[in-house]
Design a protein around this motif. Sequence first.
Motif, PDB file in Angstrom:
ATOM      1  N   ARG A  28       0.856  -1.185   0.000  1.00  0.00           N
ATOM      2  CA  ARG A  28       0.000   0.000   0.000  1.00  0.00           C
ATOM      3  C   ARG A  28       0.890   1.233   0.000  1.00  0.00           C
ATOM      4  O   ARG A  28       2.108   1.137   0.144  1.00  0.00           O
ATOM      5  CB  ARG A  28      -0.882   0.025   1.251  1.00  0.00           C
ATOM      6  CG  ARG A  28      -0.067   0.224   2.535  1.00  0.00           C
ATOM      7  CD  ARG A  28      -0.873  -0.082   3.757  1.00  0.00           C
ATOM      8  NE  ARG A  28      -0.162   0.299   4.987  1.00  0.00           N
ATOM      9  CZ  ARG A  28      -0.530  -0.101   6.190  1.00  0.00           C
ATOM     10  NH1 ARG A  28      -1.582  -0.880   6.347  1.00  0.00           N
ATOM     11  NH2 ARG A  28       0.143   0.299   7.254  1.00  0.00           N
ATOM     12  N   GLN A  43      -4.105   8.632   5.243  1.00  0.00           N
ATOM     13  CA  GLN A  43      -4.967   7.732   4.475  1.00  0.00           C
ATOM     14  C   GLN A  43      -4.131   6.562   3.975  1.00  0.00           C
ATOM     15  O   GLN A  43      -2.955   6.720   3.665  1.00  0.00           O
ATOM     16  CB  GLN A  43      -5.550   8.465   3.262  1.00  0.00           C
ATOM     17  CG  GLN A  43      -6.317   9.728   3.594  1.00  0.00           C
ATOM     18  CD  GLN A  43      -7.678   9.425   4.196  1.00  0.00           C
ATOM     19  OE1 GLN A  43      -8.393   8.547   3.725  1.00  0.00           O
ATOM     20  NE2 GLN A  43      -8.037  10.152   5.242  1.00  0.00           N
ATOM     21  N   LEU A  44      -4.762   5.409   3.879  1.00  0.00           N
ATOM     22  CA  LEU A  44      -4.083   4.236   3.340  1.00  0.00           C
ATOM     23  C   LEU A  44      -4.684   3.899   1.989  1.00  0.00           C
ATOM     24  O   LEU A  44      -5.900   3.800   1.857  1.00  0.00           O
ATOM     25  CB  LEU A  44      -4.243   3.045   4.300  1.00  0.00           C
ATOM     26  CG  LEU A  44      -3.625   3.248   5.686  1.00  0.00           C
ATOM     27  CD1 LEU A  44      -3.960   2.071   6.583  1.00  0.00           C
ATOM     28  CD2 LEU A  44      -2.124   3.455   5.594  1.00  0.00           C
ATOM     29  N   CYS A  45      -3.828   3.732   1.005  1.00  0.00           N
ATOM     30  CA  CYS A  45      -4.265   3.396  -0.346  1.00  0.00           C
ATOM     31  C   CYS A  45      -3.677   2.034  -0.693  1.00  0.00           C
ATOM     32  O   CYS A  45      -2.479   1.925  -0.975  1.00  0.00           O
ATOM     33  CB  CYS A  45      -3.784   4.483  -1.315  1.00  0.00           C
ATOM     34  SG  CYS A  45      -4.198   4.188  -3.037  1.00  0.00           S
ATOM     35  N   PRO A  46      -4.494   0.999  -0.636  1.00  0.00           N
ATOM     36  CA  PRO A  46      -3.970  -0.357  -0.844  1.00  0.00           C
ATOM     37  C   PRO A  46      -3.775  -0.683  -2.326  1.00  0.00           C
ATOM     38  O   PRO A  46      -4.273   0.040  -3.202  1.00  0.00           O
ATOM     39  CB  PRO A  46      -5.054  -1.239  -0.225  1.00  0.00           C
ATOM     40  CG  PRO A  46      -6.314  -0.451  -0.423  1.00  0.00           C
ATOM     41  CD  PRO A  46      -5.928   1.004  -0.329  1.00  0.00           C
ATOM     42  N   ALA A  49      -4.738   0.029  -6.267  1.00  0.00           N
ATOM     43  CA  ALA A  49      -4.758   1.474  -6.492  1.00  0.00           C
ATOM     44  C   ALA A  49      -3.396   2.091  -6.181  1.00  0.00           C
ATOM     45  O   ALA A  49      -3.018   3.102  -6.784  1.00  0.00           O
ATOM     46  CB  ALA A  49      -5.844   2.114  -5.625  1.00  0.00           C
ATOM     47  N   LEU A  81     -11.025   0.370 -12.393  1.00  0.00           N
ATOM     48  CA  LEU A  81     -10.077   0.738 -11.332  1.00  0.00           C
ATOM     49  C   LEU A  81      -9.631   2.187 -11.493  1.00  0.00           C
ATOM     50  O   LEU A  81      -9.613   2.961 -10.523  1.00  0.00           O
ATOM     51  CB  LEU A  81      -8.856  -0.195 -11.348  1.00  0.00           C
ATOM     52  CG  LEU A  81      -7.735   0.184 -10.380  1.00  0.00           C
ATOM     53  CD1 LEU A  81      -8.199   0.102  -8.930  1.00  0.00           C
ATOM     54  CD2 LEU A  81      -6.506  -0.709 -10.592  1.00  0.00           C
ATOM     55  N   ALA A  84     -12.417   4.616 -10.632  1.00  0.00           N
ATOM     56  CA  ALA A  84     -12.624   4.713  -9.179  1.00  0.00           C
ATOM     57  C   ALA A  84     -11.475   5.464  -8.519  1.00  0.00           C
ATOM     58  O   ALA A  84     -11.680   6.283  -7.607  1.00  0.00           O
ATOM     59  CB  ALA A  84     -12.756   3.311  -8.582  1.00  0.00           C
ATOM     60  N   PHE A  85     -10.261   5.217  -9.001  1.00  0.00           N
ATOM     61  CA  PHE A  85      -9.079   5.891  -8.455  1.00  0.00           C
ATOM     62  C   PHE A  85      -9.193   7.400  -8.650  1.00  0.00           C
ATOM     63  O   PHE A  85      -8.997   8.186  -7.712  1.00  0.00           O
ATOM     64  CB  PHE A  85      -7.828   5.341  -9.141  1.00  0.00           C
ATOM     65  CG  PHE A  85      -6.542   6.035  -8.769  1.00  0.00           C
ATOM     66  CD1 PHE A  85      -5.879   5.707  -7.595  1.00  0.00           C
ATOM     67  CD2 PHE A  85      -5.987   6.999  -9.599  1.00  0.00           C
ATOM     68  CE1 PHE A  85      -4.695   6.347  -7.249  1.00  0.00           C
ATOM     69  CE2 PHE A  85      -4.803   7.638  -9.262  1.00  0.00           C
ATOM     70  CZ  PHE A  85      -4.147   7.312  -8.086  1.00  0.00           C
ATOM     71  N   ALA A  88     -12.040   8.986  -6.579  1.00  0.00           N
ATOM     72  CA  ALA A  88     -11.769   9.109  -5.146  1.00  0.00           C
ATOM     73  C   ALA A  88     -10.635  10.093  -4.867  1.00  0.00           C
ATOM     74  O   ALA A  88     -10.774  10.996  -4.031  1.00  0.00           O
ATOM     75  CB  ALA A  88     -11.410   7.734  -4.574  1.00  0.00           C
ATOM     76  N   LEU A  89      -9.514   9.935  -5.567  1.00  0.00           N
ATOM     77  CA  LEU A  89      -8.343  10.736  -5.208  1.00  0.00           C
ATOM     78  C   LEU A  89      -8.360  12.118  -5.840  1.00  0.00           C
ATOM     79  O   LEU A  89      -7.934  13.087  -5.214  1.00  0.00           O
ATOM     80  CB  LEU A  89      -7.048   9.985  -5.538  1.00  0.00           C
ATOM     81  CG  LEU A  89      -6.687   8.954  -4.448  1.00  0.00           C
ATOM     82  CD1 LEU A  89      -7.451   7.661  -4.638  1.00  0.00           C
ATOM     83  CD2 LEU A  89      -5.206   8.715  -4.387  1.00  0.00           C
ATOM     84  N   LEU A  94      -6.257  14.889  -3.846  1.00  0.00           N
ATOM     85  CA  LEU A  94      -4.951  14.248  -3.666  1.00  0.00           C
ATOM     86  C   LEU A  94      -4.242  14.057  -5.002  1.00  0.00           C
ATOM     87  O   LEU A  94      -3.013  13.990  -5.070  1.00  0.00           O
ATOM     88  CB  LEU A  94      -5.113  12.892  -2.965  1.00  0.00           C
ATOM     89  CG  LEU A  94      -5.857  12.933  -1.626  1.00  0.00           C
ATOM     90  CD1 LEU A  94      -6.050  11.524  -1.075  1.00  0.00           C
ATOM     91  CD2 LEU A  94      -5.108  13.800  -0.627  1.00  0.00           C
TER      92      LEU A  94
END
Lengths: 98, 215
Positions: A28, A43-46, A49, A81, A84-85, A88-89, A94
Amino acid sequence: MPDDARDLDAEVRYAASPDVAWVEGPDRVALVDLRDPASATPQLCPEPAASLWRAVAEGPKGESQLVALANDVVGEQAEALVAAFLEALAGAGLVVAT
Amino acid sequence: MTGSASQGEDLTLAEAVPLGTVLLQRLLADAGVRSFAIKGPAFVELGVRAPKESHDVDLFIHPADRAAAAACLTGAGWFVLGYDLPPEIDDIIYSTTYGHDMLPCTVDVHHVYPGLLADPGLVFEALWSERTSVPLAGAQAMAPAAEHALIIEALHRLRSAEEQQWGDAAERVVAGLRRPFDPLTVVAAADEVGARWSVAPVVSALGGARSDRTA
């Protein structure tokens, strides 16, 4: 210039915000938004992603480049993916369009 | 896509220390408080210590900024850890330790560093006048110049050794360096912060002349 190169030039490119600090973690990345340090929370991004984060942190990438990268990681789920990435980011500031 | 690490235990120390360092420096800077990252990954970047896991964040501030730093940190949810010491012994306190639920590590905010014997305010200004920045967590952290960092690292290591072990401790400090240092430059930097005697064993281990106690 080939058409696909022109398409890439016209494409919006995404990069990691310069206001984000981040480090590699176990499968991550961990990141924190520095814009409002008084209320910032790590924040953790696994994975998978996290592989997209590393790519945009390395330098601006177009969506097609991210999809190609994601394809190597998640195959036919690549477009979902990346969508969604970015939702979200980029939505959280971010990742920024350059 | 991302998950909050708000309870801190989700972060490893290897994640929390660099992130916490950069986050706290930004928080303090926004409040007008100048700070250095000392020890930890910043000193690894400066080549004055070998890579190793750090268990806490260490920052160094101007002694006149203690109250402003405390107000800034507590206003952002940081809480003071440790004993509630009486004000009569405030002169012997050199740092304040803070914690936050979102990080698994504590933060030591130093306003004085033991062994830097010049006036504490002048010490900070001497460090600040030659400050540098190091890459940390994809950002930049403010840090002392490499020679000043070596002095702080040396004091950190010598402090935990008995006097008869200072030579060996100094040799270990020098063995951990990742870049060359001119002993004369280190002595000059030590003079700026009143540490010529304090770091004499390390200067000697670097090949320089050992100062006597009256220097």
